[in-house]
Design a protein around this motif. Structure first.
Motif, mmCIF file in Angstrom:
data_model
loop_
_atom_site.group_PDB
_atom_site.id
_atom_site.type_symbol
_atom_site.label_atom_id
_atom_site.label_comp_id
_atom_site.label_asym_id
_atom_site.label_seq_id
_atom_site.Cartn_x
_atom_site.Cartn_y
_atom_site.Cartn_z
ATOM 1 N N ALA A 199 0.821 -1.214 0.000
ATOM 2 C CA ALA A 199 0.000 0.000 0.000
ATOM 3 C C ALA A 199 0.856 1.265 0.000
ATOM 4 N N PHE A 200 2.029 1.226 0.620
ATOM 5 C CA PHE A 200 2.774 2.459 0.833
ATOM 6 C C PHE A 200 4.103 2.577 0.102
ATOM 7 N N HIS A 201 4.583 1.550 -0.539
ATOM 8 C CA HIS A 201 5.895 1.662 -1.178
ATOM 9 C C HIS A 201 5.769 2.252 -2.580
ATOM 10 N N LYS A 202 6.839 2.846 -3.037
ATOM 11 C CA LYS A 202 6.921 3.354 -4.405
ATOM 12 C C LYS A 202 8.061 2.616 -5.099
ATOM 13 N N SER A 203 7.829 2.226 -6.316
ATOM 14 C CA SER A 203 8.896 1.562 -7.054
ATOM 15 C C SER A 203 9.875 2.602 -7.591
ATOM 16 N N ASN A 204 11.021 2.147 -8.025
ATOM 17 C CA ASN A 204 12.021 3.046 -8.600
ATOM 18 C C ASN A 204 11.492 3.735 -9.851
ATOM 19 N N ALA A 205 10.691 3.030 -10.631
ATOM 20 C CA ALA A 205 10.133 3.620 -11.846
ATOM 21 C C ALA A 205 9.169 4.751 -11.498
ATOM 22 N N GLN A 206 8.354 4.570 -10.475
ATOM 23 C CA GLN A 206 7.431 5.626 -10.053
ATOM 24 C C GLN A 206 8.198 6.843 -9.543
ATOM 25 N N THR A 207 9.249 6.624 -8.777
ATOM 26 C CA THR A 207 10.048 7.721 -8.248
ATOM 27 C C THR A 207 10.730 8.479 -9.380
ATOM 28 N N ALA A 208 11.302 7.759 -10.346
ATOM 29 C CA ALA A 208 11.971 8.401 -11.481
ATOM 30 C C ALA A 208 10.979 9.198 -12.315
ATOM 31 N N ALA A 209 9.792 8.657 -12.529
ATOM 32 C CA ALA A 209 8.777 9.371 -13.299
ATOM 33 C C ALA A 209 8.333 10.641 -12.581
ATOM 34 N N TRP B 110 10.210 12.458 -10.489
ATOM 35 C CA TRP B 110 11.309 13.421 -10.625
ATOM 36 C C TRP B 110 11.344 14.021 -12.027
ATOM 37 N N GLU B 111 11.116 13.186 -13.032
ATOM 38 C CA GLU B 111 11.133 13.664 -14.404
ATOM 39 C C GLU B 111 10.008 14.675 -14.635
ATOM 40 N N SER B 112 8.850 14.384 -14.110
ATOM 41 C CA SER B 112 7.724 15.296 -14.245
ATOM 42 C C SER B 112 8.009 16.635 -13.574
ATOM 43 N N GLU B 113 8.613 16.596 -12.381
ATOM 44 C CA GLU B 113 8.962 17.827 -11.679
ATOM 45 C C GLU B 113 10.005 18.619 -12.458
ATOM 46 N N LEU B 114 10.980 17.931 -13.029
ATOM 47 C CA LEU B 114 12.019 18.590 -13.813
ATOM 48 C C LEU B 114 11.430 19.269 -15.040
ATOM 49 N N VAL B 115 10.541 18.585 -15.745
ATOM 50 C CA VAL B 115 9.904 19.160 -16.931
ATOM 51 C C VAL B 115 9.087 20.390 -16.549
ATOM 52 N N THR B 116 8.373 20.322 -15.454
ATOM 53 C CA THR B 116 7.583 21.467 -14.992
ATOM 54 C C THR B 116 8.478 22.657 -14.670
ATOM 55 N N ASN B 117 9.593 22.412 -13.989
ATOM 56 C CA ASN B 117 10.509 23.494 -13.648
ATOM 57 C C ASN B 117 11.148 24.109 -14.889
#
Length: 72
Positions: free
Chosen positions: A28-38, A40-47
Motif C-alpha cells: 500500500a505504501f511503497h513506491k517503485s524506482n520507476a514511479q520515483t523516477a517518473a 522526478w522527471e515530471s517535476e524537472l519538466v515542470t521546472n
C-alpha cells in the motif's frame, strides 16, 4: 504430542497473519524506482517549462553581459 501440534499451529497461523498484514502495508505504501523516477522527471519538466515560459521560477538575465559576469 497433541499439545505441541496445537501450539505450533496456533503460533504458525499468527505468524502467517502477521506476514500477510505486513505485506499488505508494504504494497500500500511503497513506491517503485520507476514511479520515483517518473515523479522526478515530471517535476524537472515542470521546472524547465516554467523557466522558459516566464513563470514564477524564470530568471531575468537582461542585465547580464560579459563585464558583469567577469566581475561576479
Amino acid at each position: 504430542m497433541d499439545l505441541i501440534v496445537s501450539i505450533l499451529s496456533k503460533y504458525g497461523l499468527q505468524a502467517l497473519a502477521l506476514v500477510l498484514v505486513m505485506g499488505g502495508v508494504y504494497e500500500a505504501f511503497h513506491k517503485s524506482n520507476a514511479q520515483t523516477a517518473a515523479s522526478w522527471e515530471s517535476e524537472l519538466v515542470t521546472n524547465i517549462d516554467g523557466f522558459f515560459q516566464g513563470g514564477l521560477t524564470a530568471r531575468n538575465f537582461s542585465g547580464l553581459n560579459n563585464t558583469v559576469a567577469i566581475k561576479a
